[in-house]
Design a protein around this motif. Sequence first.
Motif, PDB file in Angstrom:
ATOM      1  N   GLY A  19     -94.815-100.079  35.213  1.00 43.24           N
ATOM      2  CA  GLY A  19     -96.155 -99.891  35.753  1.00 43.24           C
ATOM      3  C   GLY A  19     -96.210 -99.620  37.233  1.00 43.24           C
ATOM      4  O   GLY A  19     -97.293 -99.683  37.842  1.00 43.24           O
ATOM      5  N   ASN A  20     -95.041 -99.363  37.859  1.00 45.67           N
ATOM      6  CA  ASN A  20     -95.038 -99.053  39.284  1.00 45.67           C
ATOM      7  C   ASN A  20     -95.539 -97.630  39.520  1.00 45.67           C
ATOM      8  O   ASN A  20     -95.289 -96.719  38.717  1.00 45.67           O
ATOM      9  CB  ASN A  20     -93.623 -99.201  39.856  1.00 45.67           C
ATOM     10  CG  ASN A  20     -93.128-100.635  39.791  1.00 45.67           C
ATOM     11  OD1 ASN A  20     -93.489-101.458  40.616  1.00 45.67           O
ATOM     12  ND2 ASN A  20     -92.314-100.928  38.773  1.00 45.67           N
ATOM     13  N   THR A  21     -96.210 -97.443  40.634  1.00 47.90           N
ATOM     14  CA  THR A  21     -96.686 -96.099  40.999  1.00 47.90           C
ATOM     15  C   THR A  21     -95.543 -95.295  41.602  1.00 47.90           C
ATOM     16  O   THR A  21     -94.507 -95.847  42.020  1.00 47.90           O
ATOM     17  CB  THR A  21     -97.844 -96.191  42.003  1.00 47.90           C
ATOM     18  OG1 THR A  21     -97.361 -96.779  43.205  1.00 47.90           O
ATOM     19  CG2 THR A  21     -98.988 -97.022  41.429  1.00 47.90           C
ATOM     20  N   GLN A  22     -95.738 -93.982  41.642  1.00 50.21           N
ATOM     21  CA  GLN A  22     -94.717 -93.103  42.203  1.00 50.21           C
ATOM     22  C   GLN A  22     -94.508 -93.394  43.681  1.00 50.21           C
ATOM     23  O   GLN A  22     -93.377 -93.331  44.189  1.00 50.21           O
ATOM     24  CB  GLN A  22     -95.113 -91.640  41.983  1.00 50.21           C
ATOM     25  CG  GLN A  22     -95.171 -91.248  40.525  1.00 50.21           C
ATOM     26  CD  GLN A  22     -95.600 -89.807  40.336  1.00 50.21           C
ATOM     27  OE1 GLN A  22     -95.681 -89.052  41.301  1.00 50.21           O
ATOM     28  NE2 GLN A  22     -95.868 -89.431  39.082  1.00 50.21           N
ATOM     29  N   ARG A  23     -95.554 -93.692  44.391  1.00 47.77           N
ATOM     30  CA  ARG A  23     -95.412 -93.997  45.817  1.00 47.77           C
ATOM     31  C   ARG A  23     -94.614 -95.293  46.025  1.00 47.77           C
ATOM     32  O   ARG A  23     -93.782 -95.390  46.952  1.00 47.77           O
ATOM     33  CB  ARG A  23     -96.797 -94.097  46.458  1.00 47.77           C
ATOM     34  CG  ARG A  23     -96.765 -94.218  47.988  1.00 47.77           C
ATOM     35  CD  ARG A  23     -98.178 -94.289  48.540  1.00 47.77           C
ATOM     36  NE  ARG A  23     -98.943 -93.090  48.254  1.00 47.77           N
ATOM     37  CZ  ARG A  23     -98.896 -91.971  49.000  1.00 47.77           C
ATOM     38  NH1 ARG A  23     -98.105 -91.933  50.052  1.00 47.77           N
ATOM     39  NH2 ARG A  23     -99.623 -90.938  48.670  1.00 47.77           N
ATOM     40  N   GLU A  24     -94.862 -96.268  45.147  1.00 50.05           N
ATOM     41  CA  GLU A  24     -94.136 -97.530  45.281  1.00 50.05           C
ATOM     42  C   GLU A  24     -92.667 -97.342  44.937  1.00 50.05           C
ATOM     43  O   GLU A  24     -91.773 -97.918  45.590  1.00 50.05           O
ATOM     44  CB  GLU A  24     -94.761 -98.593  44.364  1.00 50.05           C
ATOM     45  CG  GLU A  24     -94.137 -99.979  44.531  1.00 50.05           C
ATOM     46  CD  GLU A  24     -94.846-101.021  43.671  1.00 50.05           C
ATOM     47  OE1 GLU A  24     -94.415-102.172  43.671  1.00 50.05           O
ATOM     48  OE2 GLU A  24     -95.864-100.629  43.015  1.00 50.05           O
ATOM     49  N   ARG A  37     -91.937 -87.450  40.484  1.00 46.88           N
ATOM     50  CA  ARG A  37     -92.972 -86.857  39.633  1.00 46.88           C
ATOM     51  C   ARG A  37     -92.362 -85.891  38.619  1.00 46.88           C
ATOM     52  O   ARG A  37     -92.752 -85.861  37.450  1.00 46.88           O
ATOM     53  CB  ARG A  37     -94.009 -86.129  40.500  1.00 46.88           C
ATOM     54  CG  ARG A  37     -95.151 -85.551  39.685  1.00 46.88           C
ATOM     55  CD  ARG A  37     -96.138 -84.777  40.559  1.00 46.88           C
ATOM     56  NE  ARG A  37     -96.695 -85.629  41.592  1.00 46.88           N
ATOM     57  CZ  ARG A  37     -96.443 -85.487  42.897  1.00 46.88           C
ATOM     58  NH1 ARG A  37     -95.615 -84.522  43.308  1.00 46.88           N
ATOM     59  NH2 ARG A  37     -96.986 -86.295  43.789  1.00 46.88           N
ATOM     60  N   ALA A  38     -91.374 -85.100  39.073  1.00 51.33           N
ATOM     61  CA  ALA A  38     -90.745 -84.144  38.154  1.00 51.33           C
ATOM     62  C   ALA A  38     -90.022 -84.868  37.028  1.00 51.33           C
ATOM     63  O   ALA A  38     -90.108 -84.478  35.848  1.00 51.33           O
ATOM     64  CB  ALA A  38     -89.781 -83.244  38.931  1.00 51.33           C
ATOM     65  N   TRP A  39     -89.275 -85.955  37.350  1.00 50.11           N
ATOM     66  CA  TRP A  39     -88.556 -86.689  36.305  1.00 50.11           C
ATOM     67  C   TRP A  39     -89.520 -87.438  35.399  1.00 50.11           C
ATOM     68  O   TRP A  39     -89.266 -87.592  34.184  1.00 50.11           O
ATOM     69  CB  TRP A  39     -87.563 -87.651  36.948  1.00 50.11           C
ATOM     70  CG  TRP A  39     -86.302 -86.938  37.368  1.00 50.11           C
ATOM     71  CD1 TRP A  39     -85.971 -86.497  38.593  1.00 50.11           C
ATOM     72  CD2 TRP A  39     -85.220 -86.584  36.518  1.00 50.11           C
ATOM     73  NE1 TRP A  39     -84.751 -85.881  38.601  1.00 50.11           N
ATOM     74  CE2 TRP A  39     -84.257 -85.922  37.296  1.00 50.11           C
ATOM     75  CE3 TRP A  39     -84.942 -86.766  35.155  1.00 50.11           C
ATOM     76  CZ2 TRP A  39     -83.072 -85.430  36.790  1.00 50.11           C
ATOM     77  CZ3 TRP A  39     -83.749 -86.277  34.642  1.00 50.11           C
ATOM     78  CH2 TRP A  39     -82.820 -85.617  35.449  1.00 50.11           C
ATOM     79  N   ALA A  40     -90.651 -87.885  35.950  1.00 46.86           N
ATOM     80  CA  ALA A  40     -91.643 -88.559  35.105  1.00 46.86           C
ATOM     81  C   ALA A  40     -92.204 -87.603  34.067  1.00 46.86           C
ATOM     82  O   ALA A  40     -92.404 -87.982  32.900  1.00 46.86           O
ATOM     83  CB  ALA A  40     -92.748 -89.145  35.974  1.00 46.86           C
ATOM     84  N   LYS A  41     -92.448 -86.357  34.461  1.00 46.79           N
ATOM     85  CA  LYS A  41     -92.936 -85.368  33.495  1.00 46.79           C
ATOM     86  C   LYS A  41     -91.876 -85.090  32.435  1.00 46.79           C
ATOM     87  O   LYS A  41     -92.194 -84.894  31.254  1.00 46.79           O
ATOM     88  CB  LYS A  41     -93.322 -84.093  34.222  1.00 46.79           C
ATOM     89  CG  LYS A  41     -94.554 -84.222  35.109  1.00 46.79           C
ATOM     90  CD  LYS A  41     -94.900 -82.883  35.761  1.00 46.79           C
ATOM     91  CE  LYS A  41     -96.153 -83.025  36.621  1.00 46.79           C
ATOM     92  NZ  LYS A  41     -96.497 -81.737  37.294  1.00 46.79           N
TER      93      LYS A  41
END
Length: 544
Positions: A19-24, A37-41
């Motif tokens: 549940g961590n954000t990308q910025r964190e 972001r690319a790996w999350a997609k």
Amino acid sequence: MNVLKPHLQTTIWTLLRAGNTQREIERRTGISRHTIRAWAKRFEAQGDPPPQPPDDPNCPGVATDLVVPGVSQTAPPRPPASLLAPTPVATSLCEPHRAFIEAQLRLGRNATAIYQDLVDAHGFAGRYNSVKRFVARIRVREPEQFDRLSFLPGEEMQVDFGEGAPTRVPGADRYRKPRLFVATLRYSRRSFRRVVWNSGQQVWAELHEQAWRYFGGSCRYVVLDNLKEGVLKPDLYEPELNPVYAATLAHYEVVADPARVRDPNRKGSVEHAIGHTQATALKGKRFETIEDQNAYLEHWETKWAASRIHGSERRQVHAMFEEERPHLQSLPALPMAYFRDEQRTVCDDGCVRVAHCSYAARPAAIGTKVLVRIFEHRLEIRDLQTQALLRTHTKAERPGTVVLPMDERVFNPSRETRHILKQADAIGVDAARLCQMLFAIEGRVGQRKLWGIVHLADRYPRQMVNTACAQAIEEGVHSYRHVKAITERLVAQALAQLDVGPATTAAAQACPTQAHDLIRNPQEYGELFAMAAATTTPQGDLFA
């Protein structure tokens, strides 16, 4: 997308599942947020966790290569299958109202209107962005289909304005883009191109005329957009054309077919021709004079544009133009006589003022507005509403000229001598001679006496007025009052003779008279009798 070691991929996947954000995650791992972001997609698309790193902690590339505070460096165990299943998509708050939203979309309503109706009529508790996202997802946009138009040779020409190449302004050091006029024959795609500094009603019509003479004939229809030079009032059913443009089309027997407002696809051929001219012929060029640019455009059209193979027709443009040329309408012998229209008010003298000259406007009434159509050497006065022709005049060369026939001018005694003498001549020879004598003696002031003598014929018999004028001439008294007195006396005498009773008249008739024009002198009768007696034959001789 940057290539990451397997243990870094596992770390990102673990933090995302936690549940961590990308910025964190960027702050804790030092990996760029764009890479995260690319790996999350990618994880979301594959639905599987990244490959596990090897168990040997001394193996290069293991989790010990990166120390993340609060995160164990040992690879986590594979999550259970329930966690590997795709995360269910949250149901939108608009889903219960799908039928209503789809019905509103079919009516053409937007997301704002639908959201307002949902709140007012259905108690919707969501926010506008929910409705906006739901509408964007379910709205079906059908691709627009275009019809492929085809025309007969010589049937249609399309015209439009664009921008030419920068050209030096006459008398200045700066450059400016002139207006580029393009006329394209729809069948062959052959084009006529000219640049002009300024456009107007007459310039627009002249460019059409030059195009038809360049092609060697005119087409039957011309398609244009709703620019002011051609269309005064756009209308889907009855557009109002510019008068000069309409007269030019009528002179060349061409019918205008203005396109609908904001419908450039109706004249796609000329739109493409303008773009082709700007992108190929004029791109990056500058000209010193507008004549140089027109000469270059004509050369480019003849050598390159006309010799190209048209993309959709797969034929040479020049070959199609040679096929179309015989079908063009023949040109009139005389060019168009251009004009301009102006509104004028009929003044109190029955004339309209144009360029410091006055022209008769009858039968237009004083104070009404008329349409004055001004040509090079003549002008026409027309009814403002019906455009009916009222008068035609040749343009006066000298300012201040009054073009008004004498029979239309208001009566003015100071300049109507001929009219007075004509009326005097109708009374009699003596009356005309007396009036001429009075005018010769007294001039313009004597016209008052002339009018007095002429108006006597309105109250008294003309013979008596003429007799009175003759008597005034014999007496040498050239005066209106003297002629009037004689006329009244003659009338009084005539009335007195009529007042004599019948008995007096009968007695006068019974009394013989010895003096009359029909009675000869008695001496003549005596001489006649004596001559007859001397020549009488004896009675005996009568029977011999």
